[in-house]
Design a protein around this motif. Structure first.
Motif, PDB file in Angstrom:
ATOM      1  N   CYS A  15       0.842  -1.343  -0.080  1.00 30.57           N
ATOM      2  CA  CYS A  15       0.037   0.030  -0.053  1.00 30.57           C
ATOM      3  C   CYS A  15       0.962   1.234   0.128  1.00 30.57           C
ATOM      4  CB  CYS A  15      -1.003   0.066   1.184  1.00 30.57           C
ATOM      5  SG  CYS A  15      -0.239   0.360   2.968  1.00 30.57           S
ATOM      6  N   THR A  19      -2.727  -0.880   5.793  1.00 31.43           N
ATOM      7  CA  THR A  19      -2.971  -2.385   5.514  1.00 31.43           C
ATOM      8  C   THR A  19      -2.354  -3.292   6.604  1.00 31.43           C
ATOM      9  OG1 THR A  19      -2.107  -1.594   3.286  1.00 31.43           O
ATOM     10  CG2 THR A  19      -1.920  -3.882   3.413  1.00 31.43           C
ATOM     11  N   GLY A  26      -3.046  -2.655  -2.300  1.00 24.53           N
ATOM     12  CA  GLY A  26      -4.120  -1.886  -1.948  1.00 24.53           C
ATOM     13  C   GLY A  26      -4.787  -0.871  -3.018  1.00 24.53           C
TER      14      GLY A  26
END
Length: 102
Positions: free
Chosen positions: A10, A16, A57
């Motif tokens: 991410c 995350t 992500g």
């Protein structure tokens, strides 16, 4: 079953890491072994060699092509809704699909 090794990428690793904890718990509750690590975009190239798949992500999904080129691992972006809601059943399905491609 062998342990699935998932690298979560991410922007900075913060949001995350919350998802990572929920995923670990969900996998454990379902009797599956999971080795998971959350890293930021600046770190993934240092550690990807130790993982089977990469999950990205939604906020960094625009970098997916680059991540795939750099790691050559099965990679997918986690859908925004699943990411936001920490929808572990859906994320687990996506991870298992990727894992089958390795």
């Amino acid at each position: 079953m062998e342990k699935m090794k998932v690298l979560l990428v991410c922007a900075g690793g913060m949001s995350t890491s919350i998802l990572m904890q929920k995923m670990s718990k969900y996998w454990q509750e379902n009797g599956l072994a999971l080795d998971i690590k959350a890293v930021g975009l600046s770190e993934y190239q240092d550690v990807f060699q130790h993982y089977d798949i990469v999950m990205v992500g939604p906020q960094v999904s625009y970098r997916m092509k680059e991540i795939i080129e750099n790691t050559a691992l099965p990679t997918a972006a986690i859908p925004s809704f699943d990411y936001a809601m920490a929808n572990c059943p859906n994320i687990m399905k996506l991870a298992q699909k990727l894992y089958a491609e390795k």
